[in-house]
Motif scaffolding. Structure first.
Motif, PDB file in Angstrom:
ATOM      1  N   ILE A  54      -6.905 -18.457  37.929  1.00 41.41           N
ATOM      2  CA  ILE A  54      -6.009 -18.966  38.989  1.00 41.41           C
ATOM      3  C   ILE A  54      -5.368 -17.665  39.831  1.00 41.41           C
ATOM      4  N   SER A  55      -5.767 -17.553  41.128  1.00 46.54           N
ATOM      5  CA  SER A  55      -5.343 -16.391  41.839  1.00 46.54           C
ATOM      6  C   SER A  55      -4.330 -16.662  43.037  1.00 46.54           C
ATOM      7  N   ILE A  56      -3.355 -15.558  43.172  1.00 47.31           N
ATOM      8  CA  ILE A  56      -2.428 -15.674  44.276  1.00 47.31           C
ATOM      9  C   ILE A  56      -2.967 -14.948  45.315  1.00 47.31           C
ATOM     10  N   ILE A  57      -2.907 -15.347  46.364  1.00 54.64           N
ATOM     11  CA  ILE A  57      -3.297 -14.551  47.565  1.00 54.64           C
ATOM     12  C   ILE A  57      -2.268 -14.614  48.682  1.00 54.64           C
ATOM     13  N   GLY A  58      -2.516 -13.844  49.623  1.00 53.70           N
ATOM     14  CA  GLY A  58      -1.527 -13.822  50.854  1.00 53.70           C
ATOM     15  C   GLY A  58      -1.436 -12.637  51.450  1.00 53.70           C
ATOM     16  N   ALA A  59      -1.147 -12.395  53.028  1.00 51.32           N
ATOM     17  CA  ALA A  59      -0.879 -11.595  53.619  1.00 51.32           C
ATOM     18  C   ALA A  59       0.667 -10.695  53.161  1.00 51.32           C
ATOM     19  N   SER A  60       0.921  -9.690  53.560  1.00 53.95           N
ATOM     20  CA  SER A  60       1.990  -9.127  53.200  1.00 53.95           C
ATOM     21  C   SER A  60       3.343  -9.938  53.593  1.00 53.95           C
ATOM     22  N   GLN A  61       4.218  -9.682  52.895  1.00 54.72           N
ATOM     23  CA  GLN A  61       5.517 -10.191  53.206  1.00 54.72           C
ATOM     24  C   GLN A  61       5.787 -11.752  53.030  1.00 54.72           C
ATOM     25  N   VAL A  62       4.495 -12.522  52.572  1.00 60.91           N
ATOM     26  CA  VAL A  62       4.798 -13.885  52.317  1.00 60.91           C
ATOM     27  C   VAL A  62       5.393 -14.414  50.892  1.00 60.91           C
ATOM     28  N   GLY A  63       5.741 -13.281  50.148  1.00 62.50           N
ATOM     29  CA  GLY A  63       6.564 -13.635  49.111  1.00 62.50           C
ATOM     30  C   GLY A  63       5.899 -13.958  47.633  1.00 62.50           C
ATOM     31  N   LYS A  64       4.529 -13.336  47.824  1.00 61.69           N
ATOM     32  CA  LYS A  64       3.716 -13.873  46.588  1.00 61.69           C
ATOM     33  C   LYS A  64       4.435 -13.310  45.006  1.00 61.69           C
ATOM     34  N   HIS A 115     -10.576  -5.439  44.879  1.00 64.84           N
ATOM     35  CA  HIS A 115     -10.008  -6.630  44.206  1.00 64.84           C
ATOM     36  C   HIS A 115     -10.485  -8.119  44.445  1.00 64.84           C
ATOM     37  N   GLY A 116     -11.840  -8.005  45.148  1.00 64.83           N
ATOM     38  CA  GLY A 116     -12.421  -9.447  45.835  1.00 64.83           C
ATOM     39  C   GLY A 116     -12.932 -10.186  44.556  1.00 64.83           C
ATOM     40  N   GLN A 117     -13.337  -9.342  43.513  1.00 62.76           N
ATOM     41  CA  GLN A 117     -13.965 -10.200  42.522  1.00 62.76           C
ATOM     42  C   GLN A 117     -12.844 -11.181  41.771  1.00 62.76           C
ATOM     43  N   HIS A 118     -11.555 -10.764  41.721  1.00 60.80           N
ATOM     44  CA  HIS A 118     -10.688 -11.689  41.084  1.00 60.80           C
ATOM     45  C   HIS A 118     -10.749 -12.949  41.938  1.00 60.80           C
ATOM     46  N   ILE A 119     -10.884 -12.716  43.414  1.00 61.45           N
ATOM     47  CA  ILE A 119     -10.886 -14.135  44.027  1.00 61.45           C
ATOM     48  C   ILE A 119     -12.288 -14.843  43.701  1.00 61.45           C
ATOM     49  N   LYS A 120     -13.466 -14.115  43.955  1.00 59.47           N
ATOM     50  CA  LYS A 120     -14.591 -14.665  43.889  1.00 59.47           C
ATOM     51  C   LYS A 120     -14.846 -15.354  42.429  1.00 59.47           C
ATOM     52  N   ASN A 121     -14.107 -14.935  41.579  1.00 57.85           N
ATOM     53  CA  ASN A 121     -14.501 -15.242  40.093  1.00 57.85           C
ATOM     54  C   ASN A 121     -13.236 -16.364  39.676  1.00 57.85           C
ATOM     55  N   SER A 122     -12.408 -16.626  40.519  1.00 55.28           N
ATOM     56  CA  SER A 122     -11.362 -17.444  40.159  1.00 55.28           C
ATOM     57  C   SER A 122     -11.845 -19.114  40.264  1.00 55.28           C
ATOM     58  N   ALA A 123     -11.378 -19.777  39.410  1.00 56.82           N
ATOM     59  CA  ALA A 123     -11.407 -21.369  39.260  1.00 56.82           C
ATOM     60  C   ALA A 123     -10.600 -22.053  40.371  1.00 56.82           C
ATOM     61  N   GLY A 124      -9.445 -21.419  40.914  1.00 60.78           N
ATOM     62  CA  GLY A 124      -8.440 -22.072  41.759  1.00 60.78           C
ATOM     63  C   GLY A 124      -7.856 -20.689  42.496  1.00 60.78           C
ATOM     64  N   ILE A 125      -7.249 -21.260  43.532  1.00 61.19           N
ATOM     65  CA  ILE A 125      -6.718 -20.209  44.542  1.00 61.19           C
ATOM     66  C   ILE A 125      -5.241 -20.606  45.219  1.00 61.19           C
ATOM     67  N   LEU A 126      -4.264 -20.082  45.010  1.00 59.45           N
ATOM     68  CA  LEU A 126      -3.073 -20.414  45.593  1.00 59.45           C
ATOM     69  C   LEU A 126      -2.972 -19.588  46.629  1.00 59.45           C
ATOM     70  N   PHE A 127      -3.134 -19.964  48.021  1.00 63.62           N
ATOM     71  CA  PHE A 127      -3.291 -19.366  49.064  1.00 63.62           C
ATOM     72  C   PHE A 127      -1.845 -19.363  49.940  1.00 63.62           C
ATOM     73  N   MET A 128      -1.208 -18.199  49.836  1.00 59.01           N
ATOM     74  CA  MET A 128       0.474 -18.291  50.331  1.00 59.01           C
ATOM     75  C   MET A 128       0.585 -17.920  51.830  1.00 59.01           C
ATOM     76  N   VAL A 129       1.149 -18.992  52.480  1.00 59.49           N
ATOM     77  CA  VAL A 129       1.500 -18.730  53.884  1.00 59.49           C
ATOM     78  C   VAL A 129       2.803 -18.830  54.388  1.00 59.49           C
ATOM     79  N   ASP A 130       3.499 -17.742  54.954  1.00 57.94           N
ATOM     80  CA  ASP A 130       4.877 -17.789  55.328  1.00 57.94           C
ATOM     81  C   ASP A 130       5.090 -18.362  56.663  1.00 57.94           C
TER      82      ASP A 130
END
Length: 420
Positions: A129-139, A235-250
């Protein structure tokens, strides 16, 4: 409606394969189980193939994250150099070698970075499971609050345990993240783009041995990297090969409500609104990196869109519910036990979908085009808005584990039930 209609179960899955592809939780490369290599269990001065030596692949990985070079490692053994009768298998997966000196090693390594793999690799799905999001969103803050909640509450509710993969990860997480936030009330500094953070790897292990453990890999990529094509390529591989994504939005990324929140908090300083990357920009960058190569230009990776800092949305609530109703579900903490409470999930998912569509329709449209399996959530990792980088009370997370529990449901670890 019959009693059995009250239970929403996942469809029957395909028969279990003999083995699973392995995704390395350190470098995120994907490979077949027979591609692994091994660390010798001993060394010899009279045989250069078994002498202590520098491991170039491991040190290249460590250099990437600013870690010290390691010298005098035991040799790396390639299974192809050892007769098949000296290979050791378990459940059709190569797990060990009996080397030329009769010494057995079960230390399996990733062929690309030479870090040691979990003992279950190849026997169970490598669900990351990967956590992604733009800068400052509090990952970083969300990661800390989530893992703390999983370890101290959620795991017990699902007859499981959440544990770091090794003692070093446990020490780093506790001293760099958990203690500052939960014991001292200090906010975590933003991850710098120049400083690559080695992944934090945890396993969610069920007491029911028929359920495989779920590997949680939180790769704290600096937010700026999510809209930098060259950086994301690393770092894109860790997203591509993830089973699930937590996409953070502030909420402060969303232009249409940013000023309303700012006025509510009475802040006129220039640093109140940093240079935010809008959520859609992150999606578009991801599309260029890997979604464009997926079937139908779409990814089916279950993706939880997580609206962070939900405590800030108090400033938007009113009786009319133009943005948020005064009795909104967003501000009520919910505890899921044994299964995903489908009614609670559908309520929050519907409310946040409608909210996002109203305040940032381009982002919602982009998600609909590129992601086929999404759900929407709102969380507060802290429970309140900090002042001058300090918390004003104890950390009181709100709904932080709900997106993770939904991913457990989507990955067939738990059931979903609708209480009547």
């Amino acid at each position: 409606m019959g009693i059995f209609d009250l239970f929403k179960k996942k469809p029957q899955t395909a028969p279990k394969p003999l083995y699973y592809d392995i995704v390395c939780p350190y470098c995120f490369s994907k490979f077949m189980p027979e591609a692994v290599v091994f660390r010798a269990a001993h060394h010899r001065e009279d045989d250069e193939n078994y002498a202590l030596q520098e491991d170039e692949k491991l040190n290249k990985y460590r250099e990437r994250f600013g870690l010290d070079t390691v010298y005098d490692m035991e040799a790396v053994l390639n299974p192809q150099d050892i007769p098949e009768e000296h290979h050791i298998y378990s459940d059709h997966v190569l797990i060990g070698l009996n080397d030329r000196y009769g010494v057995v090693t079960r230390s399996r390594l990733c062929p690309n970075c030479h870090n040691e793999l979990p003992v279950t690799a190849g026997k169970v799905p490598s669900n990351i499971i990967s956590i992604i999001g733009a800068s400052q969103v509090g990952k970083s803050v969300y990661m800390t609050s989530l893992i703390h909640t999983l370890q101290h509450m959620t795991a017990d509710h699902f007859d499981a345990a959440c544990m770091p993969l090794n003692a070093e990860i446990s020490r780093k997480f506790r001293t760099m993240y958990e203690e500052p936030l939960f014991e001292r009330g200090d906010l975590l500094a933003s991850t710098q783009k120049e400083k690559m953070q080695e992944p934090f790897i945890f396993q969610f292990v069920f007491k029911d041995e028929s359920k495989p453990p779920l590997t949680l890999v939180f790769f704290d990529v600096a937010g700026e990297g999510m809209v930098d094509q060259d950086y994301l390529g690393l770092h894109g591989q860790h997203i591509k090969n993830s089973a699930g994504i937590l996409f953070m939005v502030d909420p402060l990324q969303i232009r249409s409500i940013r000023e309303k929140i700012r006025i509510k908090y009475g802040d006129t300083s220039d640093n109140w609104v940093p240079q935010y990357d809008e959520p859609r920009d992150v999606v578009l960058t991801m599309f260029g990196d890997f979604i464009a190569y997926e079937a139908k230009n779409k990814t089916d990776i279950p993706t939880a869109v997580v609206l962070t800092k939900s405590d800030m949305l108090h400033s938007l609530k009113d009786e009319d519910g133009e943005y948020i109703k005064s009795n909104s579900n967003i501000f009520n903490n919910v505890v899921h036990r044994k299964y995903l409470d489908v009614a609670e999930f559908e309520n929050i998912d519907g409310e946040i979908r409608r909210f996002i569509e109203k305040v940032d329709r381009p982002f919602k449209g982009t998600m609909d085009v590129y992601f086929s399996n999404t759900a929407y959530f709102a969380v507060s990792a802290l429970g309140s808005n900090p002042v001058d980088q300090k918390l004003q009370g104890v950390v009181s997370p709100v709904r932080v584990d709900e997106p993770f529990i939904w991913l457990l449901y989507k990955l067939n670890y738990i059931e979903g039930r609708e209480e009547r």
